[in-house]
Design a protein around this motif. Structure first.
Motif, mmCIF file in Angstrom:
data_model
loop_
_atom_site.group_PDB
_atom_site.id
_atom_site.type_symbol
_atom_site.label_atom_id
_atom_site.label_comp_id
_atom_site.label_asym_id
_atom_site.label_seq_id
_atom_site.Cartn_x
_atom_site.Cartn_y
_atom_site.Cartn_z
ATOM 1 N N SER A 107 0.835 -1.208 0.000
ATOM 2 C CA SER A 107 0.000 0.000 0.000
ATOM 3 C C SER A 107 0.867 1.254 0.000
ATOM 4 O O SER A 107 0.599 2.207 -0.742
ATOM 5 C CB SER A 107 -0.921 0.016 1.220
ATOM 6 N N LEU A 108 1.904 1.258 0.816
ATOM 7 C CA LEU A 108 2.784 2.429 0.890
ATOM 8 C C LEU A 108 3.539 2.631 -0.422
ATOM 9 O O LEU A 108 3.693 3.765 -0.894
ATOM 10 C CB LEU A 108 3.763 2.269 2.061
ATOM 11 N N LEU A 109 3.985 1.544 -1.031
ATOM 12 C CA LEU A 109 4.692 1.656 -2.317
ATOM 13 C C LEU A 109 3.762 2.177 -3.408
ATOM 14 O O LEU A 109 4.179 2.994 -4.250
ATOM 15 C CB LEU A 109 5.248 0.289 -2.734
ATOM 16 N N SER A 110 2.513 1.701 -3.402
ATOM 17 C CA SER A 110 1.579 2.137 -4.447
ATOM 18 C C SER A 110 1.286 3.626 -4.351
ATOM 19 O O SER A 110 0.922 4.261 -5.344
ATOM 20 C CB SER A 110 0.273 1.350 -4.357
ATOM 21 N N HIS A 111 1.456 4.211 -3.152
ATOM 22 C CA HIS A 111 1.241 5.656 -2.963
ATOM 23 C C HIS A 111 2.558 6.436 -2.911
ATOM 24 O O HIS A 111 2.572 7.615 -2.542
ATOM 25 C CB HIS A 111 0.427 5.903 -1.689
ATOM 26 N N LYS A 112 3.678 5.732 -3.232
ATOM 27 C CA LYS A 112 5.010 6.364 -3.312
ATOM 28 C C LYS A 112 5.524 6.878 -1.969
ATOM 29 O O LYS A 112 6.327 7.815 -1.927
ATOM 30 C CB LYS A 112 5.011 7.531 -4.331
ATOM 31 N N PHE A 113 5.080 6.278 -0.861
ATOM 32 C CA PHE A 113 5.616 6.636 0.449
ATOM 33 C C PHE A 113 6.802 5.704 0.741
ATOM 34 O O PHE A 113 6.707 4.750 1.514
ATOM 35 C CB PHE A 113 4.543 6.529 1.540
ATOM 36 N N LEU A 114 7.934 6.013 0.105
ATOM 37 C CA LEU A 114 9.081 5.095 0.138
ATOM 38 C C LEU A 114 9.727 5.033 1.522
ATOM 39 O O LEU A 114 10.154 3.972 1.969
ATOM 40 C CB LEU A 114 10.105 5.516 -0.919
ATOM 41 N N ARG A 115 9.825 6.167 2.191
ATOM 42 C CA ARG A 115 10.486 6.192 3.507
ATOM 43 C C ARG A 115 9.714 5.330 4.499
ATOM 44 O O ARG A 115 10.294 4.517 5.233
ATOM 45 C CB ARG A 115 10.581 7.642 4.009
ATOM 46 N N GLU A 116 8.392 5.479 4.487
ATOM 47 C CA GLU A 116 7.558 4.682 5.396
ATOM 48 C C GLU A 116 7.584 3.199 5.005
ATOM 49 O O GLU A 116 7.606 2.313 5.861
ATOM 50 C CB GLU A 116 6.117 5.202 5.386
#
Length: 597
Positions: free
Chosen positions: A378-387
Motif C-alpha cells: 500500500s505504501l509503495l503504491s502511494h510512493k511513500f518510500l520512507r515509510e
C-alpha cells in the motif's frame, strides 16, 4: 412395453393436432416430433433406467415449450394453451416425479424440478414439489430457506414461510443461517404490513385487521427470534449478523439499539465486537446542525469520524491486546489509507494514523507477516518510500527467514535508489535457506544489469550458480545465457554456454536458445548448430521427440545442412526414444515426409 409407449404417444396426439391446425408446426415437423417422442418414451419405459434419459426427455420437452412460445409470439396467437402447453407441462411433471422417486438423493434433480415449476407450473404445484423435496432432504438447511423465501416473495404468504422456518428449526435447532433468514423474513413481513397500513390510512379506509397490532408493526416477532437465537448460538459474529440485517429496516431502530447494547454487554472479549463498534463511528452523523458543504469541510468531517474510530480501536487494543484485535485495527487503517481522496490533509492524517498503529503493533510483536506485506504494498503504491522502508526493515527483523519479506525490502530499496542494495542482497543470503533464494538471486542480477557494470552483473550470476543447486539452477542458467546474449552478443553467449555445458541439470530451452542465437548470426555455423543439438539430445533425447524432429528439419532445410544425415538421425531417435515418445516421433516424421513429398 410397446403398448405403454403407444398409449403415451396417442395421449400426445390432441396437442400435436392443435399445433398443426393453428399453424404453429408443419405436418413434417409433427411427424419428426412423434418420432423423437417415441424414442424418448422407449428410453424411460425400458427395464434398466438411466437418469440421463429422463433428463434428455425433460430437456426436449422444455425446448419444445420454448419453441411453441416463440412461434406464438411471432404469429400473435395466444389461444389453446390448456390443450397444448398445459398438457406438455403436466407430462414433464410426471417424468420429474418418476425420476425424483427413483433418484431421491439427487438434489440437483430436485432443483431442476423446482426451476421447471417456477417457470411453467402453477404456484400450488410448486408448493407441493417443495414439500416433497423437503420430506426427503430435511437435512439441508439451504433447501428450507429456498422454499421459505419462495413462499414469502413469490406466493406472498408470510404464514407459509413462517411455518417452513419453524419446521426447519426443529430439524436444525443450531443453524445460524436459518435464524438469520427467519429474522430477516419477519422484518420484511413487518415492513410489508406497515406499508399496507399507510396505504389504508391514505385511502381513509377502516382497518380491523388484527395483523396491524403495534407490536407486530414494530417487529416484535423478529425480536422474539433474536432473543431465542442468541440464547442458542453464542458468539459476536452471529450477533453482528443479526444487527446488520436489522439495520436494513429503518423502522427497527429500537430493536437495533437492543441488539447493539447486548453485543457490547455480552461480547467485550471478542475483537469482532470492538471492530464493529469502531466502524460504526463512520456512520454516525455530526451533532452540529449544519452539514459540511465545501470539499475541505467534508474532508475534515471524515477525518473526525476516522479519529473517533481510531479512539475506539486504541481502547480496544488496551482492553484486548491480542493479535486478532491488532489485525482488526491495522486492517481498518489500511482500508482508510487506500481509499481514494483528493484531500492532502486527509491523506496525511491517514498515513500518520496507519504508521502510528503499525509501530505500536510491531513493538508488541502482534502482527502477522502478511500484514507487513500488505502495508508495504500500500505504501509503495502511494510512493511513500520512507515509510515503506521502515515497515520492510521491521518485517525482516521479525521474519528473518522469509524470502518474500526480504524480496519486498529489496524492492523498496531499489525503488528508493539506495546505495546499500548490493550489501543488503549479501545480507539476506546469510539469513535465508538456499531453497528460497532463487528469486532473490534473479532480482539481484536484474537490478545489477540496469545499475552496475557488466563485470559486476556477471559476478552476481557466478555467485548465484555456486549458491543455487539442483532444479532451481536450471532457471538461473537460462537467465545467465539470456543476459550474456543481451549484453555481449553471440560471442559472450557462447562463452557462457561453454562454461556451463557440463554443469547439469539443464532445460531443453538452454540448448534451443543457443541454436536460435546461432541462426541469428550472419555467418551461421552449421557445425555449431549440430553441436548444440547433439548436446541437447545427450540430455533429453530419450523423451523429447520434438528435438529429434527439429534436428532432422534443420539438416533438410538449412542451406549448409546435410540431408543424407537424416536417415542416421532417424534410426538414432528410434533407438533412444521410449514408449509414447517413439510413437509420437514416428507419426510426426511420417507427416513431415508426406508434406515434404
Amino acid at each position: 412395453m410397446a403398448e405403454i409407449i403407444q398409449e403415451r404417444i396417442e395421449d400426445r396426439l390432441p396437442e400435436l393436432e392443435q399445433l398443426e391446425r393453428i399453424g404453429l408446426f408443419s405436418h413434417a415437423e409433427i411427424k419428426a416430433i412423434i418420432k423423437k417422442a417415441s424414442d424418448l418414451e422407449y428410453r424411460i419405459q425400458r427395464r434398466t433406467l438411466f437418469k440421463e434419459d429422463f433428463i434428455n426427455y425433460v430437456q426436449y420437452e422444455i425446448n419444445l415449450l420454448e419453441l411453441i412460445q416463440r412461434r406464438r409470439k411471432r404469429i400473435g396467437y395466444s389461444f389453446k394453451k390448456d390443450e397444448i402447453e398445459n398438457s406438455i407441462v403436466h407430462r414433464v411433471q410426471g417424468v420429474f416425479r418418476r425420476a425424483s422417486a427413483k433418484w431421491k438423493d439427487d438434489v440437483q434433480l430436485w432443483l431442476s424440478y423446482v426451476v421447471f415449476c417456477k417457470k411453467w407450473a402453477t404456484k400450488t404445484q410448486l408448493s407441493k414439489v417443495f414439500s416433497a423435496m423437503l420430506a426427503i432432504h430435511s437435512n439441508k438447511p439451504a433447501l428450507w430457506i429456498m422454499a421459505a423465501k419462495w413462499e414469502m416473495e413469490d406466493r406472498l404468504s408470510s404464514e407459509s414461510a413462517r411455518q417452513l422456518f419453524l419446521r426447519a428449526l426443529r430439524f436444525h435447532p443450531e443453524c445460524p443461517k436459518l435464524y438469520q433468514e427467519y429474522f430477516r423474513m419477519e422484518l420484511m413481513h413487518a415492513e410489508k404490513l406497515r406499508k399496507e397500513k399507510e396505504e389504508f390510512e391514505k385511502a381513509s379506509m377502516d382497518m380491523e385487521n388484527p395483523d396491524y397490532s403495534e407490536e407486530i408493526l414494530k417487529g416484535e416477532l423478529a425480536r422474539i427470534i433474536y432473543k431465542n437465537s442468541v440464547s442458542i448460538i453464542k458468539g459476536a459474529e452471529f450477533h453482528v449478523s443479526l444487527l446488520s440485517i436489522a439495520q436494513l429496516f429503518d423502522f427497527s431502530k429500537d430493536l437495533q439499539k437492543e441488539i447493539y447494547d447486548a453485543l457490547q454487554a455480552l461480547h467485550t472479549d471478542d475483537p469482532l465486537t470492538w471492530d464493529y463498534v469502531a466502524r460504526r463511528e463512520l456512520e454516525i452523523e455530526s451533532q452540529t446542525e449544519e452539514q459540511p458543504t465545501t470539499k475541505q469541510a467534508k474532508a475534515v468531517e471524515v477525518g473526525r469520524k476516522e479519529e473517533r474510530c481510531c479512539a475506539v480501536y486504541e481502547e480496544a487494543v488496551k482492553t484486548l491486546p491480542t493479535e486478532a484485535m491488532w489485525k482488526c485495527y491495522i486492517t481498518f487503517c489500511l482500508e482508510r489509507f487506500t481509499k481514494k481522496t483528493n484531500s492532502g490533509f486527509l491523506r496525511g492524517k491517514r498515513l500518520e494514523r496507519t504508521m502510528t498503529a503499525f509501530r505500536k503493533a510491531h513493538e508488541l510483536k502482534l502482527l502477522q507477516e502478511f500484514q507487513y506485506k500488505q502495508l508495504i504494498k500500500s505504501l509503495l503504491s502511494h510512493k511513500f518510500l520512507r515509510e515503506a522502508l521502515e515497515v520492510a526493515v521491521a518485517g525482516t527483523e521479525l521474519f528473518r527467514d522469509s524470502g518474500t519479506m526480504w524480496q519486498m525490502k529489496l524492492q523498496v530499496l531499489i525503488d528508493s535508489k539506495s546505495p546499500d542494495i548490493a550489501m543488503q542482497f549479501e545480507e539476506c543470503f546469510v539469513h535465508l535457506k538456499h531453497q528460497v533464494c532463487l528469486s532473490l538471486w534473479i532480482s539481484w542480477a536484474e537490478w545489477s544489469e540496469g545499475a552496475k557494470s557488466q563485470e559486476d552483473t556477471e559476478a552476481v550470476f557466478k555467485k548465484a550458480l555456486l549458491a543455487v543447486i539442483g532444479a532451481d539452477s536450471v532457471t538461473l542458467k537460462d537467465k545467465y545465457l539470456d543476459w550474456a546474449y543481451r549484453s555481449g552478443g553471440y560471442k559472450k553467449a557462447r562463452a557462457v554456454f561453454k562454461s556451463l555445458q557440463e554443469s547439469r541439470p539443464f532445460s531443453v530451452d538452454f540448448f534451443r536458445k543457443m541454436i536460435q542465437f546461432e541462426k541469428e548470426q550472419e555467418s551461421c555455423n552449421m557445425a555449431n548448430i549440430r553441436e548444440y543439438y547433439e548436446r541437447a539430445l545427450r540430455e533429453f533425447g530419450s523423451a523429447d521427440s520434438d528435438l529429434w524432429m527439429d534436428y532432422i528439419k534443420e539438416e533438410l532445410n538449412h542451406p549448409l545442412g546435410r540431408p543424407e544425415n537424416c536417415g542416421q538421425i532417424y534410426w538414432r531417435a528410434m533407438k533412444m526414444l521410449q514408449g509414447e515418445s517413439a510413437e509420437a516421433f514416428v507419426a510426426k516424421h511420417a507427416m513431415h515426409q508426406t508434406g515434404h513429398l
